[in-house]
Design a protein around this motif. Sequence first.
Motif, PDB file in Angstrom:
ATOM      1  N   ASP A  45       0.822  -1.210   0.000  1.00  0.00           N
ATOM      2  CA  ASP A  45       0.000   0.000   0.000  1.00  0.00           C
ATOM      3  C   ASP A  45       0.859   1.265   0.000  1.00  0.00           C
ATOM      4  OD1 ASP A  45       0.952  -0.232   2.576  1.00  0.00           O
ATOM      5  OD2 ASP A  45      -0.967   0.171   3.552  1.00  0.00           O
ATOM      6  N   THR A  46       2.126   1.132  -0.375  1.00  0.00           N
ATOM      7  CA  THR A  46       3.053   2.256  -0.414  1.00  0.00           C
ATOM      8  C   THR A  46       3.108   2.852  -1.811  1.00  0.00           C
ATOM      9  OG1 THR A  46       4.421   1.178   1.262  1.00  0.00           O
ATOM     10  CG2 THR A  46       5.457   2.927  -0.014  1.00  0.00           C
ATOM     11  N   ILE A  47       3.141   4.171  -1.875  1.00  0.00           N
ATOM     12  CA  ILE A  47       3.370   4.883  -3.125  1.00  0.00           C
ATOM     13  C   ILE A  47       4.796   5.417  -3.073  1.00  0.00           C
ATOM     14  CG2 ILE A  47       2.679   6.836  -4.574  1.00  0.00           C
ATOM     15  CD1 ILE A  47       0.607   4.525  -4.436  1.00  0.00           C
ATOM     16  N   VAL A  48       5.602   5.069  -4.057  1.00  0.00           N
ATOM     17  CA  VAL A  48       6.995   5.491  -4.110  1.00  0.00           C
ATOM     18  C   VAL A  48       7.091   6.756  -4.949  1.00  0.00           C
ATOM     19  CG1 VAL A  48       9.323   4.825  -4.805  1.00  0.00           C
ATOM     20  CG2 VAL A  48       7.766   3.112  -3.844  1.00  0.00           C
ATOM     21  N   HIS A  49       7.647   7.803  -4.350  1.00  0.00           N
ATOM     22  CA  HIS A  49       7.756   9.100  -5.028  1.00  0.00           C
ATOM     23  C   HIS A  49       9.084   9.237  -5.766  1.00  0.00           C
ATOM     24  CE1 HIS A  49       4.069  10.660  -3.294  1.00  0.00           C
ATOM     25  NE2 HIS A  49       4.426  10.064  -2.179  1.00  0.00           N
ATOM     26  N   GLN A  50       9.098  10.117  -6.760  1.00  0.00           N
ATOM     27  CA  GLN A  50      10.286  10.392  -7.571  1.00  0.00           C
ATOM     28  C   GLN A  50      11.485  10.682  -6.673  1.00  0.00           C
ATOM     29  OE1 GLN A  50      10.393  10.438 -11.052  1.00  0.00           O
ATOM     30  NE2 GLN A  50      12.581  10.654 -10.823  1.00  0.00           N
ATOM     31  N   GLY A  51      12.575   9.996  -6.923  1.00  0.00           N
ATOM     32  CA  GLY A  51      13.816  10.233  -6.189  1.00  0.00           C
ATOM     33  C   GLY A  51      13.945   9.479  -4.880  1.00  0.00           C
ATOM     34  N   ALA A  52      12.899   8.784  -4.465  1.00  0.00           N
ATOM     35  CA  ALA A  52      12.931   8.100  -3.166  1.00  0.00           C
ATOM     36  C   ALA A  52      13.979   6.997  -3.126  1.00  0.00           C
ATOM     37  CB  ALA A  52      11.554   7.545  -2.828  1.00  0.00           C
ATOM     38  N   LEU A  53      14.072   6.216  -4.190  1.00  0.00           N
ATOM     39  CA  LEU A  53      15.034   5.115  -4.194  1.00  0.00           C
ATOM     40  C   LEU A  53      16.467   5.640  -4.219  1.00  0.00           C
ATOM     41  CD1 LEU A  53      13.378   2.537  -6.599  1.00  0.00           C
ATOM     42  CD2 LEU A  53      13.152   2.754  -4.118  1.00  0.00           C
ATOM     43  N   GLN A  54      16.708   6.680  -5.001  1.00  0.00           N
ATOM     44  CA  GLN A  54      18.046   7.266  -5.044  1.00  0.00           C
ATOM     45  C   GLN A  54      18.439   7.791  -3.671  1.00  0.00           C
ATOM     46  OE1 GLN A  54      18.704  10.198  -8.084  1.00  0.00           O
ATOM     47  NE2 GLN A  54      20.708  10.744  -7.283  1.00  0.00           N
ATOM     48  N   ALA A  55      17.514   8.470  -3.000  1.00  0.00           N
ATOM     49  CA  ALA A  55      17.802   8.996  -1.657  1.00  0.00           C
ATOM     50  C   ALA A  55      18.079   7.848  -0.683  1.00  0.00           C
ATOM     51  CB  ALA A  55      16.637   9.845  -1.165  1.00  0.00           C
ATOM     52  N   LEU A  56      17.330   6.791  -0.787  1.00  0.00           N
ATOM     53  CA  LEU A  56      17.524   5.630   0.088  1.00  0.00           C
ATOM     54  C   LEU A  56      18.899   5.000  -0.134  1.00  0.00           C
ATOM     55  CD1 LEU A  56      16.224   3.557   2.081  1.00  0.00           C
ATOM     56  CD2 LEU A  56      15.517   2.296   0.043  1.00  0.00           C
ATOM     57  N   ILE A  57      19.261   4.803  -1.383  1.00  0.00           N
ATOM     58  CA  ILE A  57      20.551   4.194  -1.713  1.00  0.00           C
ATOM     59  C   ILE A  57      21.697   5.098  -1.285  1.00  0.00           C
ATOM     60  CG2 ILE A  57      22.042   3.459  -3.624  1.00  0.00           C
ATOM     61  CD1 ILE A  57      19.371   2.498  -4.989  1.00  0.00           C
ATOM     62  N   GLU A  58      21.582   6.390  -1.543  1.00  0.00           N
ATOM     63  CA  GLU A  58      22.629   7.335  -1.133  1.00  0.00           C
ATOM     64  C   GLU A  58      22.806   7.344   0.370  1.00  0.00           C
ATOM     65  OE1 GLU A  58      21.539  11.063  -2.907  1.00  0.00           O
ATOM     66  OE2 GLU A  58      22.180  10.418  -4.911  1.00  0.00           O
ATOM     67  N   CYS A  59      21.713   7.305   1.103  1.00  0.00           N
ATOM     68  CA  CYS A  59      21.767   7.282   2.570  1.00  0.00           C
ATOM     69  C   CYS A  59      22.466   5.999   3.045  1.00  0.00           C
ATOM     70  CB  CYS A  59      20.377   7.400   3.161  1.00  0.00           C
ATOM     71  SG  CYS A  59      20.359   7.377   4.967  1.00  0.00           S
ATOM     72  N   ALA A  60      22.081   4.871   2.476  1.00  0.00           N
ATOM     73  CA  ALA A  60      22.696   3.595   2.880  1.00  0.00           C
ATOM     74  C   ALA A  60      24.183   3.577   2.541  1.00  0.00           C
ATOM     75  CB  ALA A  60      21.971   2.440   2.211  1.00  0.00           C
ATOM     76  N   ASP A  61      24.541   4.088   1.358  1.00  0.00           N
ATOM     77  CA  ASP A  61      25.954   4.128   0.956  1.00  0.00           C
ATOM     78  C   ASP A  61      26.782   5.010   1.885  1.00  0.00           C
ATOM     79  OD1 ASP A  61      25.759   2.373  -1.169  1.00  0.00           O
ATOM     80  OD2 ASP A  61      25.578   3.963  -2.682  1.00  0.00           O
ATOM     81  N   SER A  62      26.193   6.107   2.338  1.00  0.00           N
ATOM     82  CA  SER A  62      26.955   7.052   3.163  1.00  0.00           C
ATOM     83  C   SER A  62      26.933   6.690   4.639  1.00  0.00           C
ATOM     84  CB  SER A  62      26.445   8.481   2.957  1.00  0.00           C
ATOM     85  OG  SER A  62      25.124   8.608   3.390  1.00  0.00           O
ATOM     86  N   HIS A  63      26.133   5.708   5.026  1.00  0.00           N
ATOM     87  CA  HIS A  63      26.074   5.244   6.431  1.00  0.00           C
ATOM     88  C   HIS A  63      26.152   3.722   6.461  1.00  0.00           C
ATOM     89  CE1 HIS A  63      24.122   9.223   6.519  1.00  0.00           C
ATOM     90  NE2 HIS A  63      24.693   9.324   7.711  1.00  0.00           N
ATOM     91  N   PRO A  64      27.293   3.161   6.153  1.00  0.00           N
ATOM     92  CA  PRO A  64      27.393   1.691   6.064  1.00  0.00           C
ATOM     93  C   PRO A  64      27.145   0.964   7.377  1.00  0.00           C
ATOM     94  CG  PRO A  64      29.565   2.714   5.881  1.00  0.00           C
ATOM     95  CD  PRO A  64      28.545   3.819   5.856  1.00  0.00           C
TER      96      PRO A  64
END
Length: 117
Positions: free
Chosen positions: A97-116
């Motif tokens: 039931d989640t709607i994924v907004h533009q740029g959400a996945l990129q922000a998630l990946i960038e956050c994970a990459d910068s906080h291993p």
Amino acid sequence: MKEKPILSIVIVSWNVREDLRECLRSLLENESSWLESGEVEVIVVDNASTDGTVEMVEREFQQVKLLVNSQNLGYTRANNIGINHSRGKYILLLNPDTIVHQGALQALIECADSHPE
């Protein structure tokens, strides 16, 4: 051989056809470049839906990896099945039931990459 995706999205469904349709549409409409490049894979694990969910995914979302359980194994077991079939560096467990907004996945990946950690 395809490169390993950065992100695997696992979605468990059980009689949520319309919610899942909107969720998958939002991924395709807002994150299509990630999906087309193969950097993101989407795995739907269906827990024996009886509302046409499986047929809808097969008909409308061929780019999604669909795993169909013959019975409702529950949310946790179904997620584990999806995780076992995933190939991504990161795994996102996404509710249907989640709607994924533009740029959400990129922000998630960038956050994970910068906080291993």
